[in-house]
Design a protein around this motif. Sequence first.
Motif, short mmCIF file in Angstrom:
data_model
loop_
_atom_site.label_atom_id
_atom_site.label_comp_id
_atom_site.label_asym_id
_atom_site.label_seq_id
_atom_site.Cartn_x
_atom_site.Cartn_y
_atom_site.Cartn_z
N THR A 130 24.12 -7.79 -15.66
CA THR A 130 24.83 -7.52 -14.41
C THR A 130 24.66 -8.69 -13.45
OG1 THR A 130 24.41 -5.15 -14.65
CG2 THR A 130 25.02 -5.93 -12.46
N CYS A 131 25.77 -9.14 -12.90
CA CYS A 131 25.73 -10.23 -11.93
C CYS A 131 26.32 -9.73 -10.62
CB CYS A 131 26.51 -11.43 -12.45
SG CYS A 131 25.82 -12.12 -13.98
N THR A 132 25.52 -9.74 -9.55
CA THR A 132 25.93 -9.14 -8.29
C THR A 132 25.64 -10.07 -7.11
OG1 THR A 132 23.78 -8.05 -7.96
CG2 THR A 132 25.45 -6.82 -9.17
N ARG A 133 26.30 -9.76 -6.00
CA ARG A 133 26.09 -10.49 -4.74
C ARG A 133 25.89 -9.47 -3.63
NH1 ARG A 133 30.71 -14.24 -3.90
NH2 ARG A 133 29.45 -15.59 -5.22
N LEU A 134 24.97 -9.75 -2.72
CA LEU A 134 24.73 -8.87 -1.58
C LEU A 134 25.88 -8.98 -0.58
CD1 LEU A 134 20.92 -9.53 -0.96
CD2 LEU A 134 21.97 -7.58 -2.11
N ILE A 135 26.29 -7.84 -0.04
CA ILE A 135 27.35 -7.80 0.96
C ILE A 135 27.05 -6.71 1.98
CG2 ILE A 135 29.15 -8.65 -0.60
CD1 ILE A 135 30.10 -5.73 -0.85
N ASN A 136 27.72 -6.80 3.14
CA ASN A 136 27.72 -5.70 4.11
C ASN A 136 28.92 -4.82 3.82
OD1 ASN A 136 26.70 -8.24 6.07
ND2 ASN A 136 25.54 -6.35 6.31
N ALA A 137 28.68 -3.59 3.39
CA ALA A 137 29.82 -2.75 3.07
C ALA A 137 29.59 -1.29 3.39
CB ALA A 137 30.19 -2.88 1.58
N ALA A 138 28.39 -0.83 3.21
CA ALA A 138 28.14 0.61 3.24
C ALA A 138 27.66 1.09 4.61
CB ALA A 138 27.13 0.99 2.17
N SER A 139 27.68 2.41 4.76
CA SER A 139 27.06 3.08 5.90
C SER A 139 26.27 4.25 5.36
CB SER A 139 28.11 3.54 6.92
OG SER A 139 29.05 4.40 6.31
N ALA A 140 25.29 4.70 6.13
CA ALA A 140 24.40 5.75 5.64
C ALA A 140 23.81 6.51 6.81
CB ALA A 140 23.28 5.14 4.79
N VAL A 141 23.20 7.65 6.49
CA VAL A 141 22.45 8.41 7.47
C VAL A 141 21.08 8.70 6.88
CG1 VAL A 141 23.40 10.61 6.64
CG2 VAL A 141 22.44 10.47 8.94
N ALA A 142 20.05 8.52 7.69
CA ALA A 142 18.68 8.80 7.28
C ALA A 142 18.11 9.85 8.21
CB ALA A 142 17.83 7.52 7.32
N ARG A 143 17.68 10.96 7.64
CA ARG A 143 17.09 12.03 8.45
C ARG A 143 15.88 12.57 7.72
NH1 ARG A 143 22.06 14.36 6.62
NH2 ARG A 143 22.99 13.98 8.65
N GLY A 144 14.98 13.16 8.48
CA GLY A 144 13.80 13.71 7.81
C GLY A 144 12.77 14.24 8.77
N LEU A 145 11.61 14.58 8.19
CA LEU A 145 10.47 15.13 8.92
C LEU A 145 9.22 14.35 8.54
CD1 LEU A 145 11.04 18.97 8.44
CD2 LEU A 145 11.24 17.72 10.60
N GLU A 146 8.35 14.14 9.51
CA GLU A 146 7.05 13.51 9.26
C GLU A 146 5.97 14.34 9.93
OE1 GLU A 146 7.41 9.59 10.84
OE2 GLU A 146 8.52 8.83 9.10
N LEU A 147 4.93 14.65 9.18
CA LEU A 147 3.77 15.38 9.70
C LEU A 147 2.52 14.58 9.41
CD1 LEU A 147 2.34 17.94 10.82
CD2 LEU A 147 2.30 18.79 8.45
N GLU A 148 1.70 14.39 10.44
CA GLU A 148 0.44 13.68 10.27
C GLU A 148 -0.65 14.43 11.02
OE1 GLU A 148 -1.59 9.28 11.10
OE2 GLU A 148 0.56 9.59 11.39
N SER A 149 -1.75 14.71 10.34
CA SER A 149 -2.86 15.44 10.95
C SER A 149 -4.17 14.74 10.66
CB SER A 149 -2.92 16.88 10.41
OG SER A 149 -1.75 17.60 10.71
N GLU A 150 -5.08 14.80 11.62
CA GLU A 150 -6.41 14.18 11.48
C GLU A 150 -7.45 15.14 12.06
OE1 GLU A 150 -8.53 10.88 10.05
OE2 GLU A 150 -6.35 10.90 10.28
N TRP A 151 -8.54 15.31 11.34
CA TRP A 151 -9.59 16.23 11.75
C TRP A 151 -10.95 15.56 11.62
CZ3 TRP A 151 -11.92 20.62 8.36
CH2 TRP A 151 -12.83 21.36 9.11
N GLY A 152 -11.66 15.46 12.77
CA GLY A 152 -13.02 14.95 12.75
C GLY A 152 -13.98 16.06 12.38
N ILE A 153 -14.44 16.08 11.14
CA ILE A 153 -15.26 17.18 10.65
C ILE A 153 -16.65 17.16 11.25
CG2 ILE A 153 -16.26 18.21 8.56
CD1 ILE A 153 -13.86 17.06 7.03
N GLY A 154 -17.22 15.98 11.44
CA GLY A 154 -18.56 15.84 11.98
C GLY A 154 -19.43 14.96 11.10
N ARG A 155 -20.54 14.43 11.69
CA ARG A 155 -21.45 13.54 10.98
C ARG A 155 -20.74 12.33 10.38
NH1 ARG A 155 -26.42 16.87 8.30
NH2 ARG A 155 -26.62 18.44 9.92
N GLY A 156 -19.78 11.85 11.13
CA GLY A 156 -19.06 10.64 10.72
C GLY A 156 -17.97 10.86 9.70
#
Length: 198
Positions: free
Chosen positions: A85-111
């Motif tokens: 396959t021989c290809t060339r990069l171009i500007n052509a497409a459009s897209a939508v990006a959607r989603g969810l992100e969850l991040e949690s941190e818990w200091g349990i103790g003793r470092g």
Amino acid sequence: IDQLYRIYADTTAGIYEGNPFLQSETLQGGEIGLDINRGSFRSQLTAYETTISNLITQRNLTPAENPTALGVRCGYDAASFTYLTCTRLINAASAVARGLELESEWGIGRGISAGFGFTYADSRYTANPEDPTAAGQRLEGVPAYNISGRVAYDALADWRIATDLRWVSASYGDAHPQDHLIQNAHFVLDVSGSRVVS
């Protein structure tokens, strides 16, 4: 720079050309989030949606554009029974990006602290004149799920030791899963150590 000027040639895969006339991709979107802080526990939930224009994609070179000086013959090679396959990069497409992100941190103790992360990404083409059948398909290289857990220890004479385990769901090399350009679901384990030097 790679996308503008680099040409990659492989006699077993094909040619991938940059394009010095590429324009910048443009993004418009927003996000909404919720933060929770209770003592040693912290959590953040974010939902986002972004539309992408001038998305960089690729198109196949025509026979007249196939470079011959690089020693790669585009298309079917009867001698090696391969299709290059021989290809060339171009500007052509459009897209939508959607989603969810969850991040949690818990200091349990003793470092000792623990964390958890979860990402759901639904990123899809909305249009691609070079490949109309890609509309509605997932963007290549973007896994739908990324789940991680981590544990860290901070109480050894300025040392920090951390372990991070991630699971990443499958992703694909193009917009068509039936092409079997798949990056299988996999685990990633990171172990690190650091020390404060004063």
